[in-house]
Design a protein around this motif. Structure first.
Motif, PDB file in Angstrom:
ATOM      1  N   HIS A  30     -41.298  46.251 -14.281  1.00 34.21           N
ATOM      2  CA  HIS A  30     -40.821  47.633 -14.390  1.00 34.21           C
ATOM      3  C   HIS A  30     -40.151  48.316 -13.253  1.00 34.21           C
ATOM      4  CE1 HIS A  30     -42.171  48.406 -18.532  1.00 34.21           C
ATOM      5  NE2 HIS A  30     -43.617  48.121 -17.995  1.00 34.21           N
ATOM      6  N   ARG A  31     -39.928  47.267 -12.084  1.00 33.49           N
ATOM      7  CA  ARG A  31     -39.135  47.536 -10.876  1.00 33.49           C
ATOM      8  C   ARG A  31     -39.851  48.802  -9.973  1.00 33.49           C
ATOM      9  NH1 ARG A  31     -36.189  46.713 -15.027  1.00 33.49           N
ATOM     10  NH2 ARG A  31     -35.976  48.778 -15.702  1.00 33.49           N
ATOM     11  N   ALA A  32     -41.070  48.504 -10.024  1.00 34.29           N
ATOM     12  CA  ALA A  32     -42.058  49.587  -9.340  1.00 34.29           C
ATOM     13  C   ALA A  32     -41.813  49.507  -7.754  1.00 34.29           C
ATOM     14  CB  ALA A  32     -43.469  49.561  -9.637  1.00 34.29           C
ATOM     15  N   GLY A  33     -41.928  50.757  -7.094  1.00 35.57           N
ATOM     16  CA  GLY A  33     -41.526  50.429  -5.649  1.00 35.57           C
ATOM     17  C   GLY A  33     -42.485  49.430  -4.694  1.00 35.57           C
ATOM     18  N   ASN A  34     -43.756  49.575  -5.097  1.00 30.40           N
ATOM     19  CA  ASN A  34     -44.863  48.791  -4.222  1.00 30.40           C
ATOM     20  C   ASN A  34     -45.655  48.422  -5.109  1.00 30.40           C
ATOM     21  OD1 ASN A  34     -46.119  47.738  -2.095  1.00 30.40           O
ATOM     22  ND2 ASN A  34     -47.450  49.495  -1.617  1.00 30.40           N
ATOM     23  N   PRO A  35     -45.338  47.057  -5.811  1.00 25.86           N
ATOM     24  CA  PRO A  35     -46.017  46.478  -6.591  1.00 25.86           C
ATOM     25  C   PRO A  35     -47.449  45.898  -6.172  1.00 25.86           C
ATOM     26  CG  PRO A  35     -44.131  45.018  -6.410  1.00 25.86           C
ATOM     27  CD  PRO A  35     -43.953  46.233  -5.622  1.00 25.86           C
ATOM     28  N   GLN A  36     -48.395  46.105  -7.142  1.00 25.17           N
ATOM     29  CA  GLN A  36     -49.880  46.049  -6.574  1.00 25.17           C
ATOM     30  C   GLN A  36     -50.844  45.294  -7.597  1.00 25.17           C
ATOM     31  OE1 GLN A  36     -51.690  48.537  -3.667  1.00 25.17           O
ATOM     32  NE2 GLN A  36     -49.760  48.662  -2.522  1.00 25.17           N
ATOM     33  N   ASP A  37     -51.861  44.816  -7.240  1.00 28.09           N
ATOM     34  CA  ASP A  37     -52.870  44.352  -8.331  1.00 28.09           C
ATOM     35  C   ASP A  37     -53.816  45.486  -8.004  1.00 28.09           C
ATOM     36  OD1 ASP A  37     -51.876  41.860  -9.497  1.00 28.09           O
ATOM     37  OD2 ASP A  37     -52.168  40.799  -7.714  1.00 28.09           O
TER      38      ASP A  37
END
Length: 364
Positions: A30-37
């Motif tokens: 979803h093209r999130a700014g800071n992808p994290q688990d």
């Protein structure tokens, strides 16, 4: 079709808390700014079902999908309940009422999920007082290596397992013994697996997949705690059935790895192909009568006739448009849509690269 009939609905992503970690690939999708688990590794798509999570029972709306509108849209479930015939179709409504009869999820697992089983219809009706079990299917769309290991799933008992031996492993909490009792399959993008109610299984670390299932959140667990140390209360292990009956939920048929693949790995079927598009059936009514899943790859354009059956659409690649009755909207990778049954036809058009989509359907 009346002029005031609902059109195709774009949906907000619906992230759901689970007792395992993941979700980074969803955020990248979803093209999130800071992808994290984190502890929101699942995204429920066009969901009218609430999640069952230990300690989060007060969050009554967790799992319900909203329509995407400026300022926030209504829950999809509210719209369906207001006009079930238009949204779900008359034949569907006559058989299933306001129930959508399926649930669709996107799952990105950083951790291995705990070993589990879902009820078949007979167990669900007799023990859980539910009209639905939880047969499901997985379409692998990607993944990642975790600690140097490729994505994998666990499915079906290996030869030699029985109810008494399985219960002893549970009582000892012999996790290694339980893991070794199941077949381990490395998975690749494009593969499809059917997991019938009663079959022990677990999604392994590193899987990124679309799941379609019967519309319940019944999961019976044989591991008392997760790899993160989250402990499940007894109720969340046996889902109210009690431990004695819980072991009746498992099917104790045994299989080799090759037999598992032959029985439950499905072969996609090409339905149509020309210079404009390809259309595949990933799961059809020969595999199960509980749901269907198709894939389309649109180079130019493609039309899908609804036949008065609603459809859930996940755009997996490309940029294009989707429309019906002359009304179009732009779509791209990661978009989620609900197509009401009252629409006669859905038209796809590719603009940048092939427009790839997964179409999920309820029972015929």
């Amino acid at each position: 079709m009346e002029s005031d009939s609902p059109g195709i609905l774009k949906l907000e992503p619906t992230r759901v808390w689970r007792a395992y970690k993941g979700g980074k690939l969803l955020e990248e999708w979803h093209r999130a700014g800071n992808p994290q688990d984190g502890n929101f590794p699942e995204e429920w798509v066009a969901s009218a079902i609430t999640a069952r999570n230990p300690g989060r029972e007060a969050i009554a709306e967790e799992g319900l999908s909203r329509v995407s509108m400026p300022g926030g849209g209504p829950f999809l479930r509210e719209l369906i309940e207001s006009d079930p015939v238009s949204f779900l179709g008359r034949k569907h409504w006559e058989k299933y009422g306001r129930s959508m009869a399926v649930l669709v999820k996107l799952i990105d697992s950083l951790d291995r999920l705990i070993i589990q089983v879902h009820p078949d219809k007979e167990f669900a009706k007799k023990v859980l007082s539910s009209d639905y079990g939880k047969t499901e299917a997985w379409y692998i769309i990607g993944g990642r290596q975790i600690d140097g290991q490729d994505p994998y799933v666990l499915m079906g008992f290996k030869p030699g397992m029985n109810k008494e031996r399985w219960r002893r492993l549970f009582e000892k909490q012999d996790i290694e013994g339980m893991l070794n009792a199941l077949n381990k399959l490395t998975v690749s993008p494009g593969e499809v697996y059917l997991i019938e109610g009663g079959v022990p299984h677990a999604i392994g670390a590193g899987c990124f997949l679309i799941e379609i299932q019967e519309p319940t959140d019944y999961t019976l667990r044989v591991e008392r705690k997760t790899q993160q140390g989250i402990v499940f209360p007894d109720e969340h292990c046996h889902q109210g059935s009690g431990f004695d009956k819980m072991f009746d939920c498992f099917h104790y048929d045994c299989y080799t790895e090759d037999e598992v693949k032959k029985r439950w790995r499905l072969s996609p079927k090409l339905l149509s192909s020309d210079r404009k598009a390809e259309h595949w059936a990933l799961i059809d009514d020969e595999a199960t009568d509980l749901f269907e899943m198709h894939r389309v790859s649109v180079r130019e354009e493609f039309s899908h006739r609804t036949d008065e059956r609603y459809c859930i659409i996940i755009i997996t690649a490309g940029v294009g448009t989707i429309g019906s009755s002359g009304v179009q909207q732009n779509v791209g990778k990661g978009d989620l849509l609900f197509v009401p049954a009252c629409l006669q036809e859905v038209r796809f058009e590719a603009l940048v690269g092939p427009l790839e989509a997964i179409l999920c359907f309820p029972p015929k």
